[in-house]
Scaffold this motif. Sequence first.
Motif, mmCIF file in Angstrom:
data_model
loop_
_atom_site.group_PDB
_atom_site.id
_atom_site.type_symbol
_atom_site.label_atom_id
_atom_site.label_comp_id
_atom_site.label_asym_id
_atom_site.label_seq_id
_atom_site.Cartn_x
_atom_site.Cartn_y
_atom_site.Cartn_z
ATOM 1 N N ILE A 1 -10.263 4.093 -7.818
ATOM 2 C CA ILE A 1 -11.317 3.388 -7.094
ATOM 3 C C ILE A 1 -11.474 1.972 -7.649
ATOM 4 N N GLU A 2 -11.350 1.841 -8.969
ATOM 5 C CA GLU A 2 -11.458 0.519 -9.590
ATOM 6 C C GLU A 2 -10.364 -0.419 -9.100
ATOM 7 N N ASP A 3 -9.130 0.100 -8.972
ATOM 8 C CA ASP A 3 -8.021 -0.723 -8.489
ATOM 9 C C ASP A 3 -8.216 -1.103 -7.022
ATOM 10 N N ILE A 4 -8.737 -0.165 -6.236
ATOM 11 C CA ILE A 4 -8.990 -0.453 -4.816
ATOM 12 C C ILE A 4 -10.061 -1.534 -4.684
ATOM 13 N N ALA A 5 -11.089 -1.443 -5.532
ATOM 14 C CA ALA A 5 -12.176 -2.418 -5.488
ATOM 15 C C ALA A 5 -11.686 -3.830 -5.800
ATOM 16 N N LYS A 6 -10.623 -3.939 -6.606
ATOM 17 C CA LYS A 6 -10.101 -5.250 -6.995
ATOM 18 C C LYS A 6 -9.059 -5.782 -6.006
ATOM 19 N N ALA A 7 -8.548 -4.903 -5.119
ATOM 20 C CA ALA A 7 -7.456 -5.287 -4.227
ATOM 21 C C ALA A 7 -7.921 -6.254 -3.142
ATOM 22 N N SER A 8 -7.056 -7.173 -2.782
ATOM 23 C CA SER A 8 -7.354 -8.097 -1.690
ATOM 24 C C SER A 8 -7.027 -7.440 -0.355
ATOM 25 N N LYS A 9 -7.520 -8.043 0.732
ATOM 26 C CA LYS A 9 -7.217 -7.518 2.072
ATOM 27 C C LYS A 9 -5.704 -7.555 2.308
ATOM 28 N N GLU A 10 -5.064 -8.617 1.870
ATOM 29 C CA GLU A 10 -3.629 -8.764 2.078
ATOM 30 C C GLU A 10 -2.848 -7.682 1.339
ATOM 31 N N TYR A 11 -3.284 -7.373 0.121
ATOM 32 C CA TYR A 11 -2.588 -6.344 -0.674
ATOM 33 C C TYR A 11 -2.724 -4.973 -0.020
ATOM 34 N N ILE A 12 -3.928 -4.670 0.487
ATOM 35 C CA ILE A 12 -4.154 -3.387 1.152
ATOM 36 C C ILE A 12 -3.272 -3.277 2.384
ATOM 37 N N LEU A 13 -3.183 -4.346 3.175
ATOM 38 C CA LEU A 13 -2.361 -4.336 4.396
ATOM 39 C C LEU A 13 -0.875 -4.177 4.074
ATOM 40 N N GLU A 14 -0.414 -4.842 3.016
ATOM 41 C CA GLU A 14 1.003 -4.800 2.658
ATOM 42 C C GLU A 14 1.444 -3.451 2.111
ATOM 43 N N ASN A 15 0.525 -2.713 1.490
ATOM 44 C CA ASN A 15 0.912 -1.496 0.764
ATOM 45 C C ASN A 15 0.424 -0.200 1.397
ATOM 46 N N THR A 16 -0.335 -0.257 2.475
ATOM 47 C CA THR A 16 -0.805 0.952 3.154
ATOM 48 C C THR A 16 -0.583 0.817 4.652
ATOM 49 N N ASP A 17 -0.860 1.906 5.377
ATOM 50 C CA ASP A 17 -0.752 1.868 6.838
ATOM 51 C C ASP A 17 -2.118 1.624 7.490
ATOM 52 N N LEU A 18 -3.091 1.158 6.712
ATOM 53 C CA LEU A 18 -4.425 0.892 7.265
ATOM 54 C C LEU A 18 -4.402 -0.363 8.147
ATOM 55 N N SER A 19 -5.274 -0.376 9.127
ATOM 56 C CA SER A 19 -5.374 -1.519 10.030
ATOM 57 C C SER A 19 -6.054 -2.695 9.331
ATOM 58 N N ALA A 20 -5.934 -3.868 9.941
ATOM 59 C CA ALA A 20 -6.570 -5.068 9.387
ATOM 60 C C ALA A 20 -8.081 -4.908 9.355
ATOM 61 N N GLU A 21 -8.618 -4.215 10.365
ATOM 62 C CA GLU A 21 -10.064 -3.996 10.421
ATOM 63 C C GLU A 21 -10.518 -3.131 9.245
ATOM 64 N N LYS A 22 -9.781 -2.064 8.954
ATOM 65 C CA LYS A 22 -10.150 -1.178 7.845
ATOM 66 C C LYS A 22 -9.968 -1.888 6.501
ATOM 67 N N ALA A 23 -8.931 -2.684 6.375
ATOM 68 C CA ALA A 23 -8.713 -3.428 5.135
ATOM 69 C C ALA A 23 -9.869 -4.391 4.884
ATOM 70 N N ASP A 24 -10.354 -4.997 5.962
ATOM 71 C CA ASP A 24 -11.483 -5.923 5.843
ATOM 72 C C ASP A 24 -12.749 -5.189 5.434
ATOM 73 N N VAL A 25 -12.971 -3.995 6.026
ATOM 74 C CA VAL A 25 -14.150 -3.191 5.691
ATOM 75 C C VAL A 25 -14.122 -2.792 4.213
ATOM 76 N N ILE A 26 -12.956 -2.350 3.718
ATOM 77 C CA ILE A 26 -12.836 -1.943 2.314
ATOM 78 C C ILE A 26 -13.090 -3.133 1.396
ATOM 79 N N PHE A 27 -12.497 -4.270 1.737
ATOM 80 C CA PHE A 27 -12.672 -5.472 0.927
ATOM 81 C C PHE A 27 -14.147 -5.863 0.839
ATOM 82 N N ARG A 28 -14.846 -5.810 1.986
ATOM 83 C CA ARG A 28 -16.256 -6.199 2.019
ATOM 84 C C ARG A 28 -17.144 -5.150 1.361
#
Length: 243
Positions: free
Chosen positions: A202-229
């Motif tokens: 969870i700590e690593d996810i909290a530090k991840a950028s939207k771009e990193y989440i998009l590049e390394n998972t199959d999550l949508s841009a909308e979900k990556a933005d929600v996690i980042f925020r």
Amino acid sequence: MAKAIPTVQIPSELVNSGVGGVCMMSTTWRDEQHPSFINFISTFLSANSFRLNFVAIAPDFIFNCGGSSVAFIFVTNWDCTNVSPIFGRIQKLKMQFGHLYVVITLTTKEQNDSFVSSYFKFQMELGKPTFIPVRDTEMGFEKIVKIAHSLGVCRRQDAKTKLKSERKQAVQGMDIFLKVVTSIPGIDNHDANSLNQAIGSIEDIAKASKEYILENTDLSAEKADVIFRFFRDPKFYLSPKIN
């Protein structure tokens, strides 16, 4: 009639591992014994799924079984007139081995009385090491194998218990992870597992950028933005509740 070779009950988990264990016999001790007794030992070990090796070692035997190592001194001929070397050797070896047993063949009352008086004369500490008097050499070796096998089974069971405990902790940790991550609006179990595998804690996810989440998972841009925020905007991380 030849004496039947007895067997020790070996649990299936040890038998299935290939061998019940390995017995290392001192070459010095071997050379002091009658060949017929060495043949008995070899046959007995083979019947009980143990492999025999002859090695230049300090104890008379070292058994490795189920992850446990145990050493033995096997006195097959108790000399009432010369016991000092035996106890001197015992005192030395007990400092070198965590598990040490002393098996002594006592065939007469005189030998038994000599052993008892010598035990107290040399101020042996009870159970350190454990002494096992026997009436004949075959019985003595049977006891040696049973002790080695029993310690091996206990060690294997302890290892299994530890693995079960670690597995349980891992499952509990994953449950907590899923509860936290799926509390983010729009994030389900599949998304949480994807984040766990690609990013980690969870700590690593909290530090991840939207771009990193998009590049390394199959999550949508909308979900990556929600996690980042979620991990940065109080409007997000104060509102969800963990069930």
